[in-house]
Write a protein that holds these residues in place. Sequence first.
Motif, PDB file in Angstrom:
ATOM      1  N   SER A  40      24.147  17.375 -12.545  1.00 46.66           N
ATOM      2  CA  SER A  40      25.017  16.868 -13.614  1.00 46.66           C
ATOM      3  C   SER A  40      26.258  16.181 -13.058  1.00 46.66           C
ATOM      4  N   HIS A  41      26.631  16.529 -11.824  1.00 50.92           N
ATOM      5  CA  HIS A  41      27.816  15.908 -11.215  1.00 50.92           C
ATOM      6  C   HIS A  41      27.469  14.685 -10.365  1.00 50.92           C
ATOM      7  N   GLY A  42      26.190  14.470 -10.076  1.00 45.56           N
ATOM      8  CA  GLY A  42      25.772  13.276  -9.368  1.00 45.56           C
ATOM      9  C   GLY A  42      25.934  13.312  -7.864  1.00 45.56           C
ATOM     10  N   HIS A  43      26.344  14.459  -7.310  1.00 43.73           N
ATOM     11  CA  HIS A  43      26.430  14.567  -5.851  1.00 43.73           C
ATOM     12  C   HIS A  43      25.103  15.091  -5.291  1.00 43.73           C
ATOM     13  N   CYS A  44      24.972  14.998  -3.973  1.00 49.23           N
ATOM     14  CA  CYS A  44      23.669  15.203  -3.338  1.00 49.23           C
ATOM     15  C   CYS A  44      23.368  16.647  -2.970  1.00 49.23           C
ATOM     16  N   GLY A  45      24.147  17.592  -3.505  1.00 49.27           N
ATOM     17  CA  GLY A  45      23.875  18.978  -3.185  1.00 49.27           C
ATOM     18  C   GLY A  45      24.709  19.941  -3.999  1.00 49.27           C
ATOM     19  N   LYS A  46      24.700  21.174  -3.555  1.00 47.36           N
ATOM     20  CA  LYS A  46      25.416  22.248  -4.234  1.00 47.36           C
ATOM     21  C   LYS A  46      26.909  22.133  -3.955  1.00 47.36           C
ATOM     22  N   LEU A  47      27.724  22.272  -5.003  1.00 43.89           N
ATOM     23  CA  LEU A  47      29.168  22.150  -4.848  1.00 43.89           C
ATOM     24  C   LEU A  47      29.819  23.506  -4.607  1.00 43.89           C
ATOM     25  N   THR A  48      30.842  23.503  -3.759  1.00 45.84           N
ATOM     26  CA  THR A  48      31.690  24.680  -3.590  1.00 45.84           C
ATOM     27  C   THR A  48      32.700  24.728  -4.729  1.00 45.84           C
ATOM     28  N   GLU A  86      23.793  21.739 -13.128  1.00 44.37           N
ATOM     29  CA  GLU A  86      24.623  21.928 -11.937  1.00 44.37           C
ATOM     30  C   GLU A  86      23.793  22.129 -10.675  1.00 44.37           C
ATOM     31  N   CYS A  87      22.615  22.726 -10.829  1.00 47.14           N
ATOM     32  CA  CYS A  87      21.797  23.010  -9.646  1.00 47.14           C
ATOM     33  C   CYS A  87      20.616  22.062  -9.504  1.00 47.14           C
ATOM     34  N   GLY A  88      20.565  21.008 -10.304  1.00 45.99           N
ATOM     35  CA  GLY A  88      19.511  20.005 -10.146  1.00 45.99           C
ATOM     36  C   GLY A  88      18.118  20.588 -10.206  1.00 45.99           C
ATOM     37  N   SER A  89      17.886  21.507 -11.136  1.00 50.10           N
ATOM     38  CA  SER A  89      16.661  22.309 -11.122  1.00 50.10           C
ATOM     39  C   SER A  89      15.384  21.489 -11.278  1.00 50.10           C
ATOM     40  N   ARG A 132       0.788  -1.229   0.000  1.00 48.53           N
ATOM     41  CA  ARG A 132       0.000   0.000   0.000  1.00 48.53           C
ATOM     42  C   ARG A 132       0.821   1.281   0.000  1.00 48.53           C
ATOM     43  N   ALA A 133       2.159   1.160  -0.112  1.00 52.93           N
ATOM     44  CA  ALA A 133       3.006   2.352  -0.085  1.00 52.93           C
ATOM     45  C   ALA A 133       4.142   2.202  -1.086  1.00 52.93           C
ATOM     46  N   VAL A 134       4.474   3.305  -1.754  1.00 46.57           N
ATOM     47  CA  VAL A 134       5.592   3.329  -2.701  1.00 46.57           C
ATOM     48  C   VAL A 134       6.518   4.474  -2.348  1.00 46.57           C
ATOM     49  N   LEU A 135       7.798   4.315  -2.728  1.00 43.85           N
ATOM     50  CA  LEU A 135       8.807   5.357  -2.578  1.00 43.85           C
ATOM     51  C   LEU A 135       9.284   5.711  -3.974  1.00 43.85           C
ATOM     52  N   LEU A 136       9.063   6.959  -4.392  1.00 45.50           N
ATOM     53  CA  LEU A 136       9.355   7.374  -5.766  1.00 45.50           C
ATOM     54  C   LEU A 136      10.740   7.984  -5.916  1.00 45.50           C
ATOM     55  N   PHE A 137      11.427   7.535  -6.974  1.00 50.15           N
ATOM     56  CA  PHE A 137      12.689   8.117  -7.412  1.00 50.15           C
ATOM     57  C   PHE A 137      12.518   8.577  -8.857  1.00 50.15           C
ATOM     58  N   GLY A 138      13.083   9.733  -9.176  1.00 45.48           N
ATOM     59  CA  GLY A 138      12.887  10.285 -10.518  1.00 45.48           C
ATOM     60  C   GLY A 138      14.152  10.323 -11.340  1.00 45.48           C
ATOM     61  N   LEU A 139      14.009  10.019 -12.622  1.00 46.09           N
ATOM     62  CA  LEU A 139      15.075  10.199 -13.600  1.00 46.09           C
ATOM     63  C   LEU A 139      14.671  11.386 -14.460  1.00 46.09           C
ATOM     64  N   PRO A 140      15.353  12.511 -14.341  1.00 43.87           N
ATOM     65  CA  PRO A 140      14.877  13.737 -14.999  1.00 43.87           C
ATOM     66  C   PRO A 140      15.101  13.733 -16.497  1.00 43.87           C
ATOM     67  N   GLU A 141      14.402  14.630 -17.157  1.00 43.83           N
ATOM     68  CA  GLU A 141      14.585  14.843 -18.598  1.00 43.83           C
ATOM     69  C   GLU A 141      15.986  15.371 -18.874  1.00 43.83           C
ATOM     70  N   HIS A 142      16.463  16.263 -18.013  1.00 42.50           N
ATOM     71  CA  HIS A 142      17.820  16.779 -18.154  1.00 42.50           C
ATOM     72  C   HIS A 142      18.389  17.046 -16.773  1.00 42.50           C
ATOM     73  N   LYS A 143      19.712  17.085 -16.701  1.00 39.26           N
ATOM     74  CA  LYS A 143      20.411  17.369 -15.449  1.00 39.26           C
ATOM     75  C   LYS A 143      21.220  18.647 -15.619  1.00 39.26           C
TER      76      LYS A 143
END
Length: 332
Positions: free
Chosen positions: A129-137, A90-93, A77-88
């Motif tokens: 685009s870099h595959g990390h979990c947040g904003k890069l310094t 630097e800011c994962g918009s 009765r429950a799902v966890l969604l992960f998305g593959l975007p149309e484009h990637k």
Amino acid sequence: MQYGSFPFYRPRRMRATEVARQLIRETELSERDFIYPVFVRPGKGERREVPSMPGVFQLSVDLLAAEMKELLRLGVRAVLLFGLPEHKDECGSEAYSDEGIVQHAVRAIRAQAPDMYVITDVCMCEYTSHGHCGKLTDAGEVDNDATLEWLAAEAVSHARAGAHMVAPSDMMDGRVRHLRAALDAEGFTHVPIMSYSTKYASGFYGPFRDAAESAPSFGDRRAYQMDPANAAEGVREAALDIAEGADVVMVKPALSYLDVLHRVKSEFAFPTVAYNVSGEYAMVKAAAQNGWIDEQRVVLELLTSMKRAGADMIITYHAKDAARWLRERGRA
């Protein structure tokens, strides 16, 4: 226990029949315990099997209704969604765009399968685009505090689309407090947070990165995910997230960290989820396909071990098969 020289208590007495075994069974596994991960991709009529995860598919939004129908029929009765975007970028918009892939998926499921409970993964790795979990310094490190703004925007966007629950998996410090404040400020006080509170930098994630197309383009994630050698730190991470407003805490992966799962549940008596991750799933599938193990028996044993250790919920790619087997066992 002794009675003279003969054992007074014989444990085998209560193992002699299936009915006796059921009467004293301490842990009951149910399809109601399962959360099924779903990977959503762009396009129409897209159903792509993940090579390293037999039986797991990337699905386009138009195929989600049939997938939800099957899950509900099986009692999941429950799902966890992960998305593959149309484009990637630097800011994962696309992660926090109201027109993002996950947002479209949430709206489709809520409209076509209203009985399904929809949880969304909140992270940036699938979208950058870099595959990390947040904003890069400028030095190429993930900026913890700047990333919190992106994660909050993503969580609010998911809630606006209709997500029942959001699940931050990024491992940024303070993100639960930040997400709770953002959700509340936007009127989503009713949306709970399932925090990936105790998430290790594990070698068991490889197949997931194939499925989510989220492998980092350089380095790894050990600067923000946990050291596998640390158990007490995992308990502290759960404590921090509970204090910040998490409604559910998680231990990930499951099998190599059952001790941590047990400690977290025992320490806090708080709703706790185990994530039976992709590498664990892939190993079982590979062994079963080679005829080395009885897949049904092994899967149900492994899932039972997670619940026995303290899990109230189990995120697992085995959910459909396990639910089917449990129903068949119940009818036998």
